[in-house]
Design a protein around this motif. Sequence first.
Motif, short mmCIF file in Angstrom:
data_model
loop_
_atom_site.label_atom_id
_atom_site.label_comp_id
_atom_site.label_asym_id
_atom_site.label_seq_id
_atom_site.Cartn_x
_atom_site.Cartn_y
_atom_site.Cartn_z
N ASP A 196 0.83 -1.21 0.00
CA ASP A 196 0.00 0.00 0.00
C ASP A 196 0.86 1.25 0.00
O ASP A 196 2.05 1.22 0.34
N ARG A 197 0.23 2.38 -0.34
CA ARG A 197 0.92 3.67 -0.33
C ARG A 197 0.62 4.44 0.95
O ARG A 197 0.52 5.67 0.95
N LYS A 198 0.46 3.75 2.03
CA LYS A 198 0.27 4.39 3.33
C LYS A 198 0.77 3.47 4.42
O LYS A 198 0.79 2.24 4.27
N ILE A 199 1.19 4.09 5.52
CA ILE A 199 1.70 3.34 6.66
C ILE A 199 1.40 4.13 7.93
O ILE A 199 1.46 5.37 7.93
N LEU A 200 1.04 3.43 8.97
CA LEU A 200 0.75 4.06 10.25
C LEU A 200 1.83 3.66 11.24
O LEU A 200 2.04 2.48 11.50
N VAL A 201 2.54 4.67 11.77
CA VAL A 201 3.57 4.40 12.78
C VAL A 201 3.30 5.27 14.00
O VAL A 201 2.77 6.38 13.89
N ASN A 202 3.64 4.76 15.14
CA ASN A 202 3.45 5.47 16.41
C ASN A 202 4.77 6.13 16.79
O ASN A 202 5.72 5.45 17.16
N LEU A 203 4.83 7.46 16.67
CA LEU A 203 6.08 8.19 16.89
C LEU A 203 6.00 9.06 18.12
O LEU A 203 4.92 9.52 18.50
N SER A 204 7.14 9.29 18.74
CA SER A 204 7.22 10.25 19.83
C SER A 204 7.35 11.65 19.24
O SER A 204 7.24 11.84 18.03
N MET A 205 7.62 12.65 20.08
CA MET A 205 7.77 14.02 19.60
C MET A 205 9.21 14.35 19.20
O MET A 205 9.55 15.50 18.98
N ALA A 206 10.06 13.32 19.10
CA ALA A 206 11.41 13.54 18.59
C ALA A 206 11.34 13.84 17.09
O ALA A 206 10.28 13.73 16.47
N TYR A 207 12.46 14.23 16.50
CA TYR A 207 12.52 14.46 15.07
C TYR A 207 12.69 13.12 14.34
O TYR A 207 13.39 12.22 14.82
N TYR A 208 12.04 13.00 13.17
CA TYR A 208 12.14 11.78 12.39
C TYR A 208 12.30 12.11 10.92
O TYR A 208 11.77 13.09 10.41
N ARG A 209 13.04 11.24 10.23
CA ARG A 209 13.21 11.32 8.78
C ARG A 209 12.61 10.05 8.18
O ARG A 209 12.94 8.94 8.60
N VAL A 210 11.74 10.20 7.18
CA VAL A 210 11.11 9.06 6.52
C VAL A 210 11.68 8.94 5.11
O VAL A 210 11.66 9.91 4.34
N ASN A 211 12.21 7.77 4.78
CA ASN A 211 12.75 7.49 3.45
C ASN A 211 11.84 6.51 2.74
O ASN A 211 11.53 5.44 3.28
N ILE A 212 11.39 6.86 1.53
CA ILE A 212 10.45 6.02 0.80
C ILE A 212 11.00 5.78 -0.61
O ILE A 212 11.41 6.72 -1.29
N SER A 213 10.97 4.54 -1.03
CA SER A 213 11.36 4.19 -2.40
C SER A 213 10.40 3.14 -2.94
O SER A 213 9.78 2.39 -2.17
N ALA A 214 10.26 3.08 -4.26
CA ALA A 214 9.44 2.07 -4.92
C ALA A 214 10.36 1.03 -5.55
O ALA A 214 11.52 1.30 -5.86
N TYR A 215 9.83 -0.17 -5.74
CA TYR A 215 10.64 -1.20 -6.40
C TYR A 215 9.77 -2.01 -7.36
O TYR A 215 8.54 -2.12 -7.21
N ASN A 216 10.42 -2.55 -8.38
CA ASN A 216 9.79 -3.49 -9.31
C ASN A 216 10.82 -4.53 -9.70
O ASN A 216 11.87 -4.65 -9.05
N GLU A 217 10.55 -5.28 -10.75
CA GLU A 217 11.46 -6.35 -11.12
C GLU A 217 12.82 -5.82 -11.58
O GLU A 217 13.84 -6.53 -11.52
N ALA A 218 12.87 -4.56 -12.02
CA ALA A 218 14.12 -3.99 -12.50
C ALA A 218 15.00 -3.45 -11.36
O ALA A 218 16.19 -3.24 -11.54
N GLY A 219 14.39 -3.23 -10.18
CA GLY A 219 15.20 -2.71 -9.07
C GLY A 219 14.45 -1.67 -8.25
O GLY A 219 13.22 -1.57 -8.31
N GLU A 220 15.23 -0.89 -7.53
CA GLU A 220 14.67 0.08 -6.57
C GLU A 220 14.86 1.51 -7.09
O GLU A 220 15.90 1.84 -7.67
N SER A 221 13.86 2.34 -6.87
CA SER A 221 13.91 3.74 -7.31
C SER A 221 14.75 4.56 -6.33
O SER A 221 15.05 4.11 -5.21
N PRO A 222 15.14 5.80 -6.70
CA PRO A 222 15.75 6.71 -5.72
C PRO A 222 14.79 6.98 -4.57
O PRO A 222 13.57 6.92 -4.73
N ARG A 223 15.34 7.31 -3.43
CA ARG A 223 14.52 7.54 -2.24
C ARG A 223 13.96 8.95 -2.20
O ARG A 223 14.64 9.91 -2.53
N ALA A 224 12.70 9.04 -1.79
CA ALA A 224 12.10 10.33 -1.44
C ALA A 224 12.26 10.50 0.07
O ALA A 224 12.00 9.57 0.83
#
Length: 277
Positions: free
Chosen positions: A31-59
Amino acid sequence: AQSENVLGYFVNVERIPNICSHTPNLISLKDRKILVNLSMAYYRVNISAYNEAGESPRAIYIVPEFSATDLPGQIHVKSQGTNAVVTWTPEYNPKCFVVDWGTGKEDMHMKIITTSTGNFTLDNFQPYKMYKIMVHSSDVCQCESFINHEKTFGVTHFYSVEGVPRTGPANVTILNITKHSALVKWTEIAAEDRLGFLQGYRISYTDSSRKKSPAVTLNSSTTSYYLTGLKKKTTYRVQISGFTNAGEGPLSSSQPFSTPKYGTMEPLCICSLTRFI
């Protein structure tokens, strides 16, 4: 890759800062959504897509900073020179506490405290800089993942030494001028120019005869004020300053305005006279 060719997504949620050397857990999902339980600290989220050819650059996405004021009465900070002693009263006894401190997400430090004592000494504080201090409780320690386990106990802000603001407020404008009143508006002093906790503003104004009216003191959340009791057909000059516990900062640039002889609700009447014989 086009969306129909995407097989799934890789997501990792990285805590900022993170003293642990291992790579954050990689989450694979369809899916294109995820639910995570985070504290009030700072967080960085890295997202990439993949298919049979490999993995895309990260957003990369930075989780927005929690915008509310300090969590009151939970953390106390006492200055000791360039150090600060942080104390708190735990609601319960978790396995550990995690303390974050710094001037922003690019300058944060982290320490895992495994003792049950609710105090910690932080060092190397610089004067005139605001520090954010966060205390989190967690039942997962020893450089394991804090995602879904860390709970923020309290947040506070701290200056080891306060100074006076380095500038006055900007964009001082005068609106809604009548013969006896005028609305003064301004832009709040930027956080980096306050050099301490801003307590409020002072408005000073003088008339064309250089007679100074009593200064008006306002709280720090106010950015507009109606001046009343003005004299008609008079030129005034307004200046505004901010103040902290250390004192008052410089005045803003002088902003002139003139009150009219007649108010907007009192137009000049040009009446015709009829002579009766």
